[in-house]
Motif scaffolding. Structure first.
Motif, PDB file in Angstrom:
ATOM      1  N   HIS A  67      54.015  11.076 -32.538  1.00  0.00           N
ATOM      2  CA  HIS A  67      53.630  11.238 -31.140  1.00  0.00           C
ATOM      3  C   HIS A  67      54.807  11.611 -30.247  1.00  0.00           C
ATOM      4  O   HIS A  67      54.744  11.437 -29.023  1.00  0.00           O
ATOM      5  CB  HIS A  67      52.944   9.972 -30.637  1.00  0.00           C
ATOM      6  N   LEU A  69      57.011  15.025 -29.286  1.00  0.00           N
ATOM      7  CA  LEU A  69      57.036  16.472 -29.444  1.00  0.00           C
ATOM      8  C   LEU A  69      58.289  16.853 -30.228  1.00  0.00           C
ATOM      9  O   LEU A  69      59.406  16.510 -29.832  1.00  0.00           O
ATOM     10  CB  LEU A  69      57.044  17.149 -28.084  1.00  0.00           C
ATOM     11  N   ASP A  86      57.488  22.255 -30.887  1.00  0.00           N
ATOM     12  CA  ASP A  86      56.097  22.401 -31.285  1.00  0.00           C
ATOM     13  C   ASP A  86      55.265  22.743 -30.058  1.00  0.00           C
ATOM     14  O   ASP A  86      55.566  22.309 -28.932  1.00  0.00           O
ATOM     15  CB  ASP A  86      55.578  21.109 -31.909  1.00  0.00           C
ATOM     16  N   TYR A  87      54.199  23.507 -30.268  1.00  0.00           N
ATOM     17  CA  TYR A  87      53.343  23.901 -29.165  1.00  0.00           C
ATOM     18  C   TYR A  87      52.146  22.961 -29.084  1.00  0.00           C
ATOM     19  O   TYR A  87      51.466  22.716 -30.087  1.00  0.00           O
ATOM     20  CB  TYR A  87      52.864  25.338 -29.351  1.00  0.00           C
ATOM     21  N   ALA A  88      51.909  22.404 -27.903  1.00  0.00           N
ATOM     22  CA  ALA A  88      50.767  21.517 -27.679  1.00  0.00           C
ATOM     23  C   ALA A  88      49.679  22.318 -26.980  1.00  0.00           C
ATOM     24  O   ALA A  88      49.787  22.628 -25.799  1.00  0.00           O
ATOM     25  CB  ALA A  88      51.183  20.312 -26.838  1.00  0.00           C
ATOM     26  N   THR A 140      47.685  17.869 -28.430  1.00  0.00           N
ATOM     27  CA  THR A 140      47.440  18.957 -29.364  1.00  0.00           C
ATOM     28  C   THR A 140      46.002  19.428 -29.184  1.00  0.00           C
ATOM     29  O   THR A 140      45.208  18.809 -28.467  1.00  0.00           O
ATOM     30  CB  THR A 140      47.658  18.500 -30.808  1.00  0.00           C
ATOM     31  N   ASP A 142      43.580  19.149 -31.121  1.00  0.00           N
ATOM     32  CA  ASP A 142      42.603  18.167 -31.584  1.00  0.00           C
ATOM     33  C   ASP A 142      42.711  16.837 -30.844  1.00  0.00           C
ATOM     34  O   ASP A 142      42.107  15.848 -31.254  1.00  0.00           O
ATOM     35  CB  ASP A 142      42.735  17.944 -33.091  1.00  0.00           C
ATOM     36  N   ARG A 144      45.526  14.904 -30.082  1.00  0.00           N
ATOM     37  CA  ARG A 144      46.589  13.940 -30.384  1.00  0.00           C
ATOM     38  C   ARG A 144      47.618  13.953 -29.260  1.00  0.00           C
ATOM     39  O   ARG A 144      48.164  15.004 -28.919  1.00  0.00           O
ATOM     40  CB  ARG A 144      47.252  14.277 -31.714  1.00  0.00           C
ATOM     41  N   LEU A 146      51.159  13.563 -27.294  1.00  0.00           N
ATOM     42  CA  LEU A 146      52.569  13.771 -27.624  1.00  0.00           C
ATOM     43  C   LEU A 146      53.398  13.507 -26.374  1.00  0.00           C
ATOM     44  O   LEU A 146      53.011  13.896 -25.268  1.00  0.00           O
ATOM     45  CB  LEU A 146      52.825  15.199 -28.103  1.00  0.00           C
ATOM     46  N   THR A 274      42.613  26.319 -28.488  1.00  0.00           N
ATOM     47  CA  THR A 274      43.650  27.357 -28.437  1.00  0.00           C
ATOM     48  C   THR A 274      43.895  27.850 -27.011  1.00  0.00           C
ATOM     49  O   THR A 274      44.593  28.826 -26.816  1.00  0.00           O
ATOM     50  CB  THR A 274      43.249  28.560 -29.321  1.00  0.00           C
TER      51      THR A 274
END
Length: 529
Positions: A67, A69, A86-88, A140, A142, A144, A146, A274
């Motif tokens: 959790h 990034l 990472d891309y959220a 994210t 889905d 989650r 971060l 997306t």
């Protein structure tokens, strides 16, 4: 700003998704794997900022929590550093709160219990976030959650004197304390308060008013603001919102108590997996210390609630101004300034930057230009003994032989530096540093920044933990030094802000013989191993 399609080695930027105090955030692609990434291009105004970023990036890249990034890479361009993260794709909590006003209690548990656990992990690694807000709580595709921007506040040097967001600031920090793990616990609870009630705890009409409210420490009653919130969840959040840090509990305790306070449920993101959040909304990954989200005009669905909260805020503000004397306000403002200054500067040894390797800096191309060799008494003279041939082993206190003599030299230099800071006298630094030293310029800058707040730094001393002689000659010496900055004070009149001690650091210290004394010429901070 660069247009879409700007590139850095290995990556291409496709679309600007936000910007803030510390830089721009772009959705981009990894050219090798094709993965979508976030490219955060930072504004670092000076060389000190670049050095800090290199150190922090190495530390952050080693962190591994589901959790947090993830920092993938750091890339240097001509004028910027770019963090590859990472891309959220889901959204930010700030965007959700602007869209929806409030979240359901089960959604709050789902979003914030994992983040409290992530902060507990960071605290165990010796890191404090210091500015957890809805803008750096991301999701994210889905759902989650971060936590973003861990460590960014420590590497970005902006002009805002308050290192934190006023609507969520810890009352202890507003009153002059240094941020710590309890600050992050308060911030998570403050976000929970916002998500459950529709407004942050210190919802003042302006940033100054929010700081007034925070400094007064009159924490609002969650149950009164949102009577539909389950009693156990309200109790957990209210405890973590305590104005007294010792009563809040740890981040790990908050994570567990939130998880069991009510039944979790999925967070309704209201955007496809997306979808890129529009740039008009608070930007993901943005470290923005200005309270922009609280000043966004209320939407129709929130206008009546907003007016009621604004009315209550004005009442609290009036009460806090009655209880806070002008002297108290100066103390609160000085506290915020001094904490920000201490975080930004550290007041540890300045100058130089992280070494690129574990090799001792080369003497090639350097001209020591000594006047005479140091004419020191036997207890202070440190050159010309058997340590001149090759590096010695590390020694820890109590030192013996030549190491003891060098320890005495360093102690004298450190004491002279302490006097320069305590007396706000930059000329005393000439007794510490060699003529033209970059470290001298860096310390002069630190003194000037402290002076601009009207404060003085008292007790700025280091504790020598270990010493190794790397190269010693009659006019030049290179020492490997492990030291820690001790706790010190920032004083403004009769107001005092106490600053915590630092972790142990390792430096290459290059000394030159000038004017019959040893002076520091170079300080190179070694990377943590």
């Amino acid at each position: 700003m660069s247009g879409p399609g700007w590139r850095i080695p290995g990556y291409v930027a496709d679309e600007l998704i936000g910007f803030g105090a510390s830089g721009e955030v772009w959705r981009g692609r990894d050219l090798l794997s094709g993965e979508v990434v976030a490219l955060k291009r930072l504004r670092l105004p000076d060389d000190d900022g670049h050095a800090r970023l290199r150190r922090e990036a190495a530390l952050l890249a080693a962190l591994d929590h589901p959790h947090l990034l993830r920092l993938r890479d750091t890339v240097r361009t001509d004028d910027r550093w770019v963090l590859v993260l990472d891309y959220a794709a889901g959204s930010s909590l700030a965007s959700l709160l602007l869209d929806r006003g409030r979240l359901r209690p089960g959604e709050v548990v789902t979003a914030l219990s994992p983040l409290a656990a992530a902060l507990a992990y960071a605290h165990g690694e010796g890191l404090v976030h210091g500015d957890v807000t809805p803008a750096n709580v991301l999701f994210t595709g889905d759902g989650r959650p971060l936590l973003a921007d861990l460590g960014i506040a420590r590497v970005v040097c902006d002009d805002d004197p308050v290192r934190g967001t006023p609507e969520y600031v810890d009352p202890a920090v507003a009153a002059g304390a240094a941020p710590g793990p309890a600050t992050d616990v308060f911030a998570v609870a403050a976000i929970a308060f916002h998500a459950l009630t529709g407004d942050p705890p210190w919802a003042g009409p302006s940033a100054e008013d929010s700081l007034y409210l925070a400094a007064a420490g009159e924490v609002p009653d969650l149950s009164a603001r949102a009577p539909d919130v389950p009693a156990e969840l309200a109790r957990v959040v209210q405890r973590a919102l305590s104005a007294e840090p010792a009563r809040r509990g740890s981040a790990a305790e908050l994570a567990l108590e939130l998880r069991h306070a009510c039944t979790p449920e999925p967070v309704e993101l209201r955007c496809g997996p997306t979808t890129v959040p529009p740039a008009a909304k608070p930007a993901p990954l943005t470290h923005d210390v200005r309270p922009r989200a609280a000043r966004v005009p209320a939407q129709k669905t929130r206008s009546r609630h907003r007016r009621a909260v604004d009315s209550r805020s004005r009442q609290l503000l009036a009460a806090s101004r009655r209880t806070l004397s002008s002297k108290g306000l100066r103390a609160a403002v000085f506290g915020a300034l001094s904490v920000a200054l201490a975080i930004r500067l550290g007041i540890s040894w300045a100058g130089g930057g992280p070494a690129g390797s574990a090799e001792v800096p080369s003497d090639a191309g350097r001209s020591a230009q000594p006047t005479t060799s140091p004419a020191l008494p036997p207890t202070r003279r440190a050159a010309g003994d058997d340590s001149s041939s090759g590096a010695s082993a590390w020694q820890s206190p109590p030192f013996s032989g030549s190491a003891q003599r060098w320890a005495s030299v360093l102690d004298r230099l450190d004491a002279d530096r302490q006097r320069a800071f305590a007396n706000d006298n930059a000329t005393l630094l000439d007794q510490v540093y060699a003529t033209g030293s970059a470290a001298l310029v860096a310390d002069q800058k630190q003194l000037e920044q402290i002076r601009s707040t009207g404060a003085r730094a008292v007790g700025v001393r280091h504790q020598l933990r270990a010493l190794r002689l790397s190269r010693v000659g009659p006019d030049r010496a290179v020492l490997d030094v492990r030291e820690a900055l001790l706790g010190y004070q920032l004083r403004h009149g009769d107001q005092v802000a106490r600053q915590a001690a630092s972790a142990t650091r390792t430096y290459y210290v290059t000394l030159l013989a000038q004017h019959g004394e040893w002076r520091i010429d170079e300080l190179t901070l070694m990377p943590t191993t």
